[in-house]
Design an enzyme around this catalytic site. Structure first.
Site, PDB file in Angstrom:
ATOM      1  N   LYS A   1      11.359 -68.479  22.539  1.00  0.00           N
ATOM      2  CA  LYS A   1      12.118 -68.541  23.947  1.00  0.00           C
ATOM      3  C   LYS A   1      11.861 -69.851  24.747  1.00  0.00           C
ATOM      4  O   LYS A   1      12.950 -70.601  25.016  1.00  0.00           O
ATOM      5  CB  LYS A   1      11.921 -67.388  24.921  1.00  0.00           C
ATOM      6  CG  LYS A   1      12.464 -66.270  24.419  1.00  0.00           C
ATOM      7  CD  LYS A   1      12.080 -64.912  25.257  1.00  0.00           C
ATOM      8  CE  LYS A   1      12.539 -63.663  24.738  1.00  0.00           C
ATOM      9  NZ  LYS A   1      12.562 -62.471  25.556  1.00  0.00           N
TER      10      LYS A   1
ATOM     11  N   GLN B   1       7.503 -60.676  29.622  1.00  0.00           N
ATOM     12  CA  GLN B   1       7.986 -60.121  28.267  1.00  0.00           C
ATOM     13  C   GLN B   1       7.564 -58.646  28.571  1.00  0.00           C
ATOM     14  O   GLN B   1       6.169 -58.467  28.968  1.00  0.00           O
ATOM     15  CB  GLN B   1       6.952 -60.808  27.140  1.00  0.00           C
ATOM     16  CG  GLN B   1       7.597 -60.413  25.788  1.00  0.00           C
ATOM     17  CD  GLN B   1       9.082 -60.827  25.540  1.00  0.00           C
ATOM     18  OE1 GLN B   1       9.516 -61.283  25.933  1.00  0.00           O
ATOM     19  NE2 GLN B   1       9.287 -59.561  24.456  1.00  0.00           N
TER      20      GLN B   1
ATOM     21  N   ASP C   1      16.731 -61.849  33.101  1.00  0.00           N
ATOM     22  CA  ASP C   1      16.650 -60.764  32.025  1.00  0.00           C
ATOM     23  C   ASP C   1      17.636 -59.827  32.637  1.00  0.00           C
ATOM     24  O   ASP C   1      18.047 -58.948  31.797  1.00  0.00           O
ATOM     25  CB  ASP C   1      15.244 -60.018  31.758  1.00  0.00           C
ATOM     26  CG  ASP C   1      14.314 -60.485  30.804  1.00  0.00           C
ATOM     27  OD1 ASP C   1      15.242 -60.757  29.633  1.00  0.00           O
ATOM     28  OD2 ASP C   1      13.351 -60.583  30.902  1.00  0.00           O
TER      29      ASP C   1
HETATM   30  N1  GUN Z   1      11.278 -56.978  25.312  1.00  0.00           N
HETATM   31  C1  GUN Z   1      12.162 -56.671  24.264  1.00  0.00           C
HETATM   32  N2  GUN Z   1      13.247 -57.248  24.450  1.00  0.00           N
HETATM   33  C2  GUN Z   1      13.163 -58.062  25.715  1.00  0.00           C
HETATM   34  C3  GUN Z   1      13.824 -58.859  26.652  1.00  0.00           C
HETATM   35  O1  GUN Z   1      15.096 -58.929  26.385  1.00  0.00           O
HETATM   36  N3  GUN Z   1      13.263 -59.085  27.628  1.00  0.00           N
HETATM   37  C4  GUN Z   1      11.801 -59.158  28.026  1.00  0.00           C
HETATM   38  N4  GUN Z   1      11.394 -59.644  29.126  1.00  0.00           N
HETATM   39  N5  GUN Z   1      11.109 -58.439  27.125  1.00  0.00           N
HETATM   40  C5  GUN Z   1      11.675 -57.936  26.166  1.00  0.00           C
END
Ligand code: GUN
Length: 286
Positions: free
Chosen positions: A53, A97, A120
């Site tokens: 990311k 995350q 998110d």
């Molecule tokens: N863990 C798995 N997918 C995601 C996501 O799209 N965002 C975040 N913050 N954590 C995740």
């Protein structure tokens, strides 16, 4: 029949180029979109996702801050980190995350994020707005699936979309986004009785259960569009999806591979949401 493979990598590059134009327009007005990615603990898979990311941000010329915190951090300390990011003018998007270590209350942590920086789309305010069809930040993975379908020219209206998986991150927001495009939507779980009866009725099948090779060719209607959201490691340590690619590709009309399907789109839509957050916070859009 052999299914047409939906190339998420190529589509993601194309969509990133479109969003780079918007990011560059903001930069020309003195605003560099900025993302803060917070990771707590040492989960190797999460570390890879977050590193990807942050790398994607750099590719788009965006500012990014990678915050790695020890797995023993207290909830109060984590909330203080988030408060600091909420008031940092260089940061427009905040991502924590998931999953978090067990001693931390993920819901409380997400609710502490300024909803205007919640790229998110997990904050209750944005989840509520997703229900009414007005969220500025659709959750990145389902948002990416919608863009994949659109760019592949797959019509959604009137189709029966079946989603296997009911998570807050994928299954539920996926159902709402498809519903807003006038699909008829069924949500199943891995526990659904006679699951194959439902999946075999799907024109669009989205697998998001987190079980390697769970959806087999016998569970798919000939010609269906099969979207694989899973990222699992099989017994040999190889990355595989929730869909048994070998058998399903012989039945489906379209299929996304793992890797190279939905994954690159998730990151792309995170970039898109961050650019949109920067536009909104700097008063250049609603
Ligand atoms: N863990 C798995 N997918 C995601 C996501 O799209 N965002 C975040 N913050 N954590 C995740």
């Amino acid at each position: 029949m052999t299914a047409q493979i939906i190339d998420g990598k190529t589509i993601a590059q194309q969509v990133r180029a479109e969003w780079k134009v918007r990011a560059d327009a903001l930069k020309a007005r003195g605003v560099t979109p900025g993302l803060a990615a917070v990771i707590v603990g040492n989960d190797p898979a999460s570390k890879v996702y977050v590193a990807n990311k942050v790398k994607a941000c750099a590719e788009l010329g965006m500012y990014s801050k990678h915050i790695e915190l020890g797995s023993d951090i207290s909830e109060a300390e984590l909330l203080a980190e988030i408060a600091a990011l909420n008031s940092d003018p260089k940061i427009h998007g905040i991502l924590v995350q998931l999953p978090l270590p067990k001693h931390l209350d993920a819901h409380k942590v997400i609710e502490a994020i300024n909803p205007d920086k919640d790229v998110d789309g997990f904050h209750e305010k944005n989840v509520g707005a997703l229900v009414t069809g007005e969220t500025p930040f659709p959750s990145c993975t389902p948002y990416g699936v919608m863009v994949l379908l659109e760019k592949t020219g797959i019509a959604i209206e009137g189709k029966h979309a079946v989603i296997v998986g009911r998570s807050n991150i994928v299954g539920k927001p996926m159902a709402l986004l498809l519903l807003h495009k006038n699909a008829t939507v069924t949500i199943c779980t891995s526990k659904t009785v006679d699951l194959a009866k439902h999946t075999r009725d799907a024109d669009i099948l989205v697998a998001a259960v987190g079980k390697a090779n769970f959806i087999t060719g016998k569970m798919v209607k000939p010609g269906a569009v099969v979207i694989d959201v899973g990222i699992n490691r099989n017994a040999e340590g190889k990355l595989v999806g929730d869909v048994d690619f070998a058998s399903v590709k012989e039945v489906a009309g379209y299929i996304t591979p793992v890797p190279g399907g939905v994954g690159p789109m998730t990151i792309t839509m995170l970039m898109a949401n961050t650019v949109r957050a920067a536009e909104r916070l700097s008063g250049f859009s609603k």
